[in-house]
Design a protein around this motif. Structure first.
Motif, mmCIF file in Angstrom:
data_model
loop_
_atom_site.group_PDB
_atom_site.id
_atom_site.type_symbol
_atom_site.label_atom_id
_atom_site.label_comp_id
_atom_site.label_asym_id
_atom_site.label_seq_id
_atom_site.Cartn_x
_atom_site.Cartn_y
_atom_site.Cartn_z
ATOM 1 N N ARG A 169 0.825 -1.128 0.039
ATOM 2 C CA ARG A 169 0.066 -0.138 0.020
ATOM 3 C C ARG A 169 0.931 1.214 0.066
ATOM 4 O O ARG A 169 0.551 2.061 -0.738
ATOM 5 N N GLU A 170 1.894 1.178 0.760
ATOM 6 C CA GLU A 170 2.692 2.450 0.776
ATOM 7 C C GLU A 170 3.246 3.002 -0.411
ATOM 8 O O GLU A 170 3.965 4.050 -0.627
ATOM 9 N N GLU A 171 3.848 1.716 -1.342
ATOM 10 C CA GLU A 171 4.503 2.010 -2.556
ATOM 11 C C GLU A 171 3.408 2.776 -3.595
ATOM 12 O O GLU A 171 3.773 3.324 -4.658
ATOM 13 N N LEU A 172 1.989 2.649 -3.367
ATOM 14 C CA LEU A 172 1.112 3.254 -4.278
ATOM 15 C C LEU A 172 0.677 4.499 -3.763
ATOM 16 O O LEU A 172 0.590 5.514 -4.728
ATOM 17 N N LEU A 173 0.425 4.823 -2.359
ATOM 18 C CA LEU A 173 -0.042 6.188 -2.120
ATOM 19 C C LEU A 173 0.806 7.266 -2.462
ATOM 20 O O LEU A 173 2.043 7.149 -2.176
ATOM 21 N N GLY A 174 0.421 8.178 -2.995
ATOM 22 C CA GLY A 174 0.872 9.496 -3.486
ATOM 23 C C GLY A 174 1.603 9.245 -4.860
ATOM 24 O O GLY A 174 2.044 10.238 -5.521
ATOM 25 N N ARG A 175 1.380 8.074 -5.619
ATOM 26 C CA ARG A 175 2.125 8.038 -6.712
ATOM 27 C C ARG A 175 0.860 8.255 -7.958
ATOM 28 O O ARG A 175 -0.358 8.263 -7.509
ATOM 29 N N GLN A 176 1.017 8.704 -9.109
ATOM 30 C CA GLN A 176 0.090 8.759 -10.322
ATOM 31 C C GLN A 176 -0.484 7.435 -10.478
ATOM 32 O O GLN A 176 0.179 6.191 -10.576
ATOM 33 N N VAL A 177 -1.759 7.294 -10.936
ATOM 34 C CA VAL A 177 -2.289 6.005 -11.125
ATOM 35 C C VAL A 177 -1.852 5.266 -12.491
ATOM 36 O O VAL A 177 -1.945 4.425 -12.631
ATOM 37 N N GLU A 178 -1.137 6.083 -13.222
ATOM 38 C CA GLU A 178 -0.774 5.517 -14.560
ATOM 39 C C GLU A 178 0.466 4.390 -14.281
ATOM 40 O O GLU A 178 0.844 3.586 -14.959
#
Length: 630
Positions: A169-178
């Protein structure tokens, strides 16, 4: 201890504090509570006199008291209006020892007595409970849920997202959905995302498109995505429910492959039953048959062209009502029966009556059918229609008209006579026969569609003398979507050839002298046509036919000769409707060998009923070097 009411700087704030919707606590730079409002008493459960003069840490849970003075001193050295404990979970402590989540906004107040700090405290228990319920629902969802803001930044994901894409989860939060979209789609995805934000509503994403996700390990997989807008105080968020459809796609591919296999088998069966008419010498034709693209893909349409001798051609088109293999099987039976019956020279009305008897024996079957016989030498057309759509004729002038042919009931109704009509048609005219799949739609009147066919046919024939191109133009005009036939589509175009210049006839009396006169007429004609090589065979067989007619028939007696590029056809017509019957002649009999000679020496031969009686004809192949006469 400092008295809570020693000075009066807090007096101007009392009315304002009491009107505030939140609990208001004002402390000095030493963290001593100087002023509170009624909402503070209600929120924390203390009467006002138990709070004033006490350190603020009495309202802080014991587990946070050790760190709290340093946070307070840090604020005193960097004074500004801001939320306290940004990105931290803050809690208050009630008099009864209960903890509860809070939001705190702090503001500095400069007074003559020094710095005061105002803290607005709000109980967020209900919101936290709602957030917890939302997160529980999010985690309980069967699909991966990804929530992004209007800039495409991932704000929230659930455990299914971690499992599906392979990220923590921490690898995704704050990143662009692309990051979850295959690289080859990155160029288009932001535009699609902005388009949704501008026109947000609950809907499937990429309806009609094949969507794919990208796992952390680089694997792509097919997905379905449902989008929903979420309006929040911080702005619009977009919730995407993502489902892996790999197994379903595999099953669909297997079903599609199985369907295509079954469709191929069905179409192969249908085409074998329908057959392919042999191209007929001397007549320009073009045909199209397309099985339905919906349902089982097979039906009961068929057409046929039969050489009847003497340049005559039989053209037949039919449509078994209904769909599927049952209709195709009935079509196969009727095509075989109609082809065999037509080869006997049976007139159209009689062929329809015979087919009617066949269909009547089949349960719950109705068939529309049209059979016509074209005689180019006479410029005549004999037509019989059993419930079929009207035949269209494009005249040499370009005008299109429906042939004035009575249309009786479909085959299978029974006990209704089928009337045939004999018409004169000009050479170079184009006949158009078709089935209802070409002109029938659920939303239009069939008569209007037939008129539309006539218009497109007129234009197509005017634009091109090639019937193949004309057929393509008609189909393009009538069927704008070639992949969405709801019924079989059949179209047959045939151009009526001119009477050959190498065709002559002689009328003779039904008397013995006519045999010799006929032979002499034949020899002179073959000499003019440079066909002396087959003169002896032609004279022998013609003598047999004339002798039979003189012996067994009556006037009128006519000898007709017809030559094409590769064959000579000789026909003897008489006034008797009785067709000749082959029999075996004994050794001492002088008759009974005529038909046997035809079998042995003629390329083909046959009989044909006529209006006045019958015709017996035979054909002989011409040497390839023989030129066609003038």
């Amino acid at each position: 201890m400092r008295s809570p009411l020693v000075t009066t700087p807090e007096e101007p704030f009392r009315a304002l504090l009491e009107a505030a919707p939140d609990a208001m606590v004002i402390v000095d730079d030493a963290g001593v509570i100087r002023l509170v409002n009624a909402q503070t008493e209600a929120l924390f459960g203390y009467p006002r006199n138990e709070l004033l003069g006490q350190p603020i840490e009495m309202l802080v849970p014991h587990r946070f008291r050790a760190q709290h003075p340093s946070h307070r001193e840090s604020y005193s050295s960097n004074q500004q209006v801001r939320p306290m404990g940004a990105n931290l979970e803050l809690y208050g402590l009630r008099r009864d020892g209960a903890e509860f989540p809070v939001e705190i906004s702090i503001s500095p107040l400069q007074t003559p007595d020094g710095l005061l700090i105002s803290a607005a405290v709000r109980d967020v228990s209900e919101r936290k409970a709602a957030d917890a319920r939302f997160r529980a629902l999010l985690e309980a969802a069967p699909d991966a849920i990804v929530i992004v803001d209007d800039a495409g930044t991932i704000q929230l994901v659930n455990a299914q997202t971690e499992t599906l894409f392979g990220y923590h989860r921490e690898e995704l939060l704050g990143r662009q959905v692309e990051v979850l979209v295959p690289q080859r789609f990155h160029h288009f995805h932001p535009a699609h995302r902005h388009g949704y934000v501008d026109n947000r509503r609950v809907r499937p994403m990429g309806a009609g498109l094949d969507l794919h996700g990208l796992r952390k390990n680089g694997d792509e997989f097919p997905v379905e995505i449902s989008l929903s807008p979420l309006e929040t105080p911080e702005g619009t968020l977009v919730s995407a429910a993502i489902r892996d459809v790999s197994k379903r796609k595999e099953a669909e591919a297997q079903l599609a492959e199985l369907y295509e296999q079954q469709r191929h088998v069905a179409l192969t069966l249908q085409r074998s039953l329908m057959g392919s008419p042999v191209p007929l010498s001397g007549i320009d034709t073009s045909s199209r048959y397309f099985p339905a693209r919906q349902g089982p893909g097979v039906g009961g349409d068929w057409f046929d062209m039969i050489s009847l001798g003497g340049g005559r051609v039989g053209v037949l088109i039919g449509d078994v009502m209904g769909r599927g293999l049952e209709a195709a099987a009935v079509m196969g039976q009727l095509r075989s029966a109609s082809h065999a019956l037509a080869k006997t020279g049976m007139p159209p009305w009689q062929l329809m009556r015979a087919l009617d008897a066949v269909v009547s024996e089949l349960p719950d079957q109705l068939v529309t059918c049209c059979y016509l016989i074209l005689d180019p030498d006479e410029g005549a057309l004999t037509v019989c229609s059993a419930g079929h759509l009207p035949v269209l004729l494009v005249e040499p002038t370009g005008q299109v008209r429906r042939l004035p042919v009575p249309v009786s009931v479909p085959l299978g109704v029974g006990e209704v006579p089928h009337q045939e009509t004999r018409l004169t048609v000009p050479p170079a005219s184009v006949l158009a026969l078709y089935t209802d799949g070409l002109v029938e739609t659920p939303t239009s009147d069939i008569e209007e569609q037939i008129d539309a066919l006539a218009i497109s046919l007129e234009k197509a024939v005017a634009d091109s003398s090639c019937l193949e191109q004309a057929a393509n133009s008609v189909l393009a005009a009538l069927l704008p979507d070639p992949q969405d036939y709801t019924d079989d589509v059949t179209l047959l175009l045939a151009r009526i050839p001119p009477a050959p210049r190498t065709a002559v006839s002689a009328v003779l009396p039904a008397q013995p002298i006519s045999v010799g006169e006929g032979r002499r007429f034949l020899r002179r004609t073959l000499l003019d046509w440079d066909c002396e090589d087959i003169s002896d065979t032609a004279c022998l067989l013609t003598s047999e036919l004339l002798s039979n007619s003189v012996r067994h028939a009556c006037d009128p007696l006519r000898l007709r000769l017809r030559r094409t590029k590769d064959e000579l056809t000789i026909e003897v017509c008489d006034g008797s409707p009785v067709l000749p019957q082959a029999r075996t002649a004994s050794l001492d009999e002088e008759s009974g060998r005529g038909l046997a000679l035809l079998d042995q020496l003629a390329t083909t031969w046959g009989t044909l009923p006529t209006q006045d009686g019958k015709a017996v004809w035979f054909s002989l192949a011409l040497p390839t070097s023989t030129p066609v006469g003038p």
